[in-house]
Design a protein around this motif. Structure first.
Motif, PDB file in Angstrom:
ATOM      1  N   ARG A   1     -12.743  -0.197  -8.765  1.00 50.25           N
ATOM      2  CA  ARG A   1     -12.271   1.155  -8.415  1.00 50.25           C
ATOM      3  C   ARG A   1     -11.164   1.561  -9.383  1.00 50.25           C
ATOM      4  O   ARG A   1     -10.521   0.723  -9.996  1.00 50.25           O
ATOM      5  N   ARG A   2     -10.891   2.853  -9.418  1.00 44.70           N
ATOM      6  CA  ARG A   2      -9.796   3.326 -10.278  1.00 44.70           C
ATOM      7  C   ARG A   2      -8.500   3.406  -9.494  1.00 44.70           C
ATOM      8  O   ARG A   2      -8.516   3.487  -8.279  1.00 44.70           O
ATOM      9  N   GLY A   3      -7.406   3.450 -10.229  1.00 36.25           N
ATOM     10  CA  GLY A   3      -6.111   3.715  -9.597  1.00 36.25           C
ATOM     11  C   GLY A   3      -5.360   2.462  -9.196  1.00 36.25           C
ATOM     12  O   GLY A   3      -5.804   1.334  -9.426  1.00 36.25           O
TER      13      GLY A   3
ATOM     14  N   SER B   1       0.851  -1.194   0.000  1.00 36.02           N
ATOM     15  CA  SER B   1       0.000   0.000   0.000  1.00 36.02           C
ATOM     16  C   SER B   1       0.887   1.245   0.000  1.00 36.02           C
ATOM     17  O   SER B   1       2.116   1.146   0.138  1.00 36.02           O
ATOM     18  N   ARG B   2       0.262   2.407  -0.095  1.00 38.43           N
ATOM     19  CA  ARG B   2       1.034   3.655  -0.077  1.00 38.43           C
ATOM     20  C   ARG B   2       1.835   3.797   1.209  1.00 38.43           C
ATOM     21  O   ARG B   2       2.964   4.293   1.226  1.00 38.43           O
TER      22      ARG B   2
ATOM     23  N   GLN C   1      -1.387   3.699  -4.564  1.00 37.37           N
ATOM     24  CA  GLN C   1      -1.853   5.085  -4.398  1.00 37.37           C
ATOM     25  C   GLN C   1      -2.793   5.249  -3.197  1.00 37.37           C
ATOM     26  O   GLN C   1      -3.318   6.326  -2.958  1.00 37.37           O
ATOM     27  N   HIS C   2      -3.017   4.151  -2.465  1.00 37.40           N
ATOM     28  CA  HIS C   2      -3.953   4.185  -1.334  1.00 37.40           C
ATOM     29  C   HIS C   2      -3.300   3.630  -0.078  1.00 37.40           C
ATOM     30  O   HIS C   2      -2.499   2.688  -0.148  1.00 37.40           O
ATOM     31  N   ASP C   3      -3.653   4.196   1.076  1.00 35.03           N
ATOM     32  CA  ASP C   3      -3.193   3.639   2.357  1.00 35.03           C
ATOM     33  C   ASP C   3      -3.973   2.362   2.660  1.00 35.03           C
ATOM     34  O   ASP C   3      -5.107   2.172   2.196  1.00 35.03           O
ATOM     35  N   ALA C   4      -3.381   1.509   3.503  1.00 31.05           N
ATOM     36  CA  ALA C   4      -4.006   0.230   3.855  1.00 31.05           C
ATOM     37  C   ALA C   4      -5.393   0.423   4.462  1.00 31.05           C
ATOM     38  O   ALA C   4      -6.330  -0.321   4.144  1.00 31.05           O
TER      39      ALA C   4
ATOM     40  N   THR D   1      -1.665  -4.795  -9.942  1.00 27.71           N
ATOM     41  CA  THR D   1      -1.157  -3.526  -9.396  1.00 27.71           C
ATOM     42  C   THR D   1      -2.297  -2.501  -9.306  1.00 27.71           C
ATOM     43  O   THR D   1      -2.250  -1.580  -8.511  1.00 27.71           O
ATOM     44  N   THR D   2      -3.330  -2.701 -10.154  1.00 25.24           N
ATOM     45  CA  THR D   2      -4.461  -1.773 -10.165  1.00 25.24           C
ATOM     46  C   THR D   2      -5.688  -2.402  -9.499  1.00 25.24           C
ATOM     47  O   THR D   2      -5.766  -3.623  -9.327  1.00 25.24           O
ATOM     48  N   LEU D   3      -6.656  -1.560  -9.176  1.00 26.88           N
ATOM     49  CA  LEU D   3      -7.826  -1.999  -8.404  1.00 26.88           C
ATOM     50  C   LEU D   3      -9.010  -2.408  -9.278  1.00 26.88           C
ATOM     51  O   LEU D   3      -9.941  -3.066  -8.796  1.00 26.88           O
TER      52      LEU D   3
END
Length: 239
Positions: A59-61, A40-41, A65-68, A51-53
């Motif tokens: 979801r995008r991204g 995670s970030r 790019q996101h915290d746990a 690697t992407t959501l």
């Protein structure tokens, strides 16, 4: 005897790489699993393949790019087998705490030098904290990750994931001090299998979902199969 690993838990029967999927795998009597990890970030080990959501959560991204704390609120049921309850993306730590597997294959996808080092160090720390060093192997097709394991996390067992035959997988496995060779089933000839086992490698074959193929590979003498259908594989190899 051929051992069984549930692929991303029980990918064919429950949403992949979720707590529900790993619990379903255990409920089928299969107590080994394979899963995928990304950081995670805020550098927590999250259990997700891409690697992407998008594919599993819509979801995008990127995961990175996101915290746990945010990732564990995303429902990862999208695109998998139907499931009644939401299935959040789990932290690896949560699975270690709740799923008593006797062995874990933790796959790390290709990563930059810095990210590979960070990931394998995080794995070694978590595995050691949970006293699971003898129950975990970290696998990868990435030389960067295998190098990072040698350099930064030498206490962890390592395995090479081989999907294509254009490089001699046995040579690569030997070069990086691997104990396991995780072979795409199309590469698993009796000759390659015997050669690998003579070299002292545990040969684990993926992804094996057809009954006839399960039987054939077990007859070849593979050490373990990775399957989306652990219950089916268990019944097939028991009969």
């Amino acid at each position: 005897m051929t051992l069984l690993y549930g692929h991303r838990g029980a990918k064919g029967e429950a949403p992949e790489n979720t707590l529900a999927s790993f619990q379903h795998c255990l409920a089928q009597g299969v107590n080994r699993c394979e899963l995928d990890l990304h950081l995670s970030r805020d550098h927590e080990l999250m259990v997700i393949h891409d690697t992407t959501l998008k594919r599993t959560t819509s979801r995008r991204g990127k995961v990175s790019q996101h915290d746990a704390a945010e990732l564990v609120t995303f429902d990862a049921r999208h695109g998998g087998p139907g499931w009644p309850q939401p299935c959040p993306i789990p932290r690896l730590e949560e699975l270690f705490e709740q799923c008593p597997f006797e062995h874990w294959q933790l796959e790390v996808k290709s990563a930059s030098k810095v990210r590979a080092a960070r990931t394998v160090q995080a794995i070694e720390k978590l595995v050691a904290r949970h006293g699971l060093l003898d129950k975990v192997i970290v696998t990868s097709s990435s030389r960067e990750v295998l190098r990072a394991l040698e350099r930064h996390a030498p206490a962890l067992s390592r395995g090479l994931v081989a999907e294509y035959a254009w490089l001699d997988p046995l040579k690569v496995a030997r070069h990086y001090g691997c104990e396991m060779l995780v072979l795409n089933w199309t590469l698993c000839t009796p000759e390659r299998l015997q050669k690998a086992q003579k070299q002292g490698l545990h040969v684990s074959v993926w992804t094996v979902n057809e009954v006839a193929l399960m039987r054939r590979l077990a007859d070849f003498g593979v050490d373990s199969l990775i399957t989306d259908f652990p219950g089916l594989a268990k019944r097939t190899l028991s009969s």
